[in-house]
Design an enzyme around this catalytic site. Structure first.
Site, PDB file in Angstrom:
ATOM      1  N   VAL A   7       0.840  -1.199   0.000  1.00  0.00           N
ATOM      2  CA  VAL A   7       0.000   0.000   0.000  1.00  0.00           C
ATOM      3  C   VAL A   7       0.875   1.248   0.000  1.00  0.00           C
ATOM      4  O   VAL A   7       1.899   1.297   0.692  1.00  0.00           O
ATOM      5  CB  VAL A   7      -0.896   0.017   1.265  1.00  0.00           C
ATOM      6  CG1 VAL A   7      -1.723   1.291   1.334  1.00  0.00           C
ATOM      7  CG2 VAL A   7      -1.788  -1.203   1.308  1.00  0.00           C
ATOM      8  N   CYS A   8       0.471   2.278  -0.754  1.00  0.00           N
ATOM      9  CA  CYS A   8       1.090   3.604  -0.663  1.00  0.00           C
ATOM     10  C   CYS A   8      -0.019   4.641  -0.814  1.00  0.00           C
ATOM     11  O   CYS A   8      -1.183   4.335  -0.602  1.00  0.00           O
ATOM     12  CB  CYS A   8       2.205   3.780  -1.703  1.00  0.00           C
ATOM     13  SG  CYS A   8       1.620   3.917  -3.397  1.00  0.00           S
ATOM     14  N   ARG A   9       0.321   5.850  -1.195  1.00  0.00           N
ATOM     15  CA  ARG A   9      -0.693   6.903  -1.307  1.00  0.00           C
ATOM     16  C   ARG A   9      -1.600   6.681  -2.516  1.00  0.00           C
ATOM     17  O   ARG A   9      -2.812   6.751  -2.418  1.00  0.00           O
ATOM     18  CB  ARG A   9      -0.023   8.281  -1.407  1.00  0.00           C
ATOM     19  CG  ARG A   9      -1.011   9.440  -1.359  1.00  0.00           C
ATOM     20  CD  ARG A   9      -0.318  10.780  -1.499  1.00  0.00           C
ATOM     21  NE  ARG A   9       0.147  10.990  -2.846  1.00  0.00           N
ATOM     22  CZ  ARG A   9      -0.579  11.486  -3.849  1.00  0.00           C
ATOM     23  NH1 ARG A   9      -1.814  11.850  -3.636  1.00  0.00           N
ATOM     24  NH2 ARG A   9      -0.073  11.632  -5.053  1.00  0.00           N
TER      25      ARG A   9
END
Length: 102
Positions: A62-64
């Site tokens: 997961v990231c932005r």
């Protein structure tokens, strides 16, 4: 590269499935909230922290927005670790988050 939609990941989480979620965002981004149970390993730290990952487990990255976690997913897969990128990242996450340290 395998991808999962945020709603699908939320379903798995809400059903009680044991998930390995890795958040690769920077410290200031993570301070605003993470998916419950997610482990924070900044993207740049992945190579040196590979020993913290189990080759027999599956990881959701997961990231932005999904770009950095996509790179992390590709890196893990190239190193023999099964990983799936969460499409759209935290911008697309509609479920609750937890604030680290609270």
């Amino acid at each position: 590269m395998k991808e999962i939609q945020p709603a699908e990941l939320a379903e798995k989480l809400n059903s009680g499935e044991k998930l390995n979620i890795i958040d690769v965002r920077e410290d200031d981004e993570v301070a605003a909230g993470v998916i419950p149970g997610a482990k924070h390993i900044r993207l740049g730290e992945i190579p040196e922290r590979m020993n913290e990952l189990d080759k027999d487990e599956h990881y959701y990255m997961v990231c932005r927005s999904g770009a950095r976690s996509g790179r992390a997913t590709e890196y893990l897969e190239a190193n023999g670790i099964e990983a799936t990128n969460m499409a759209g990242g935290m911008l697309a996450w509609e479920e609750d988050v937890v604030i680290p340290g609270e």
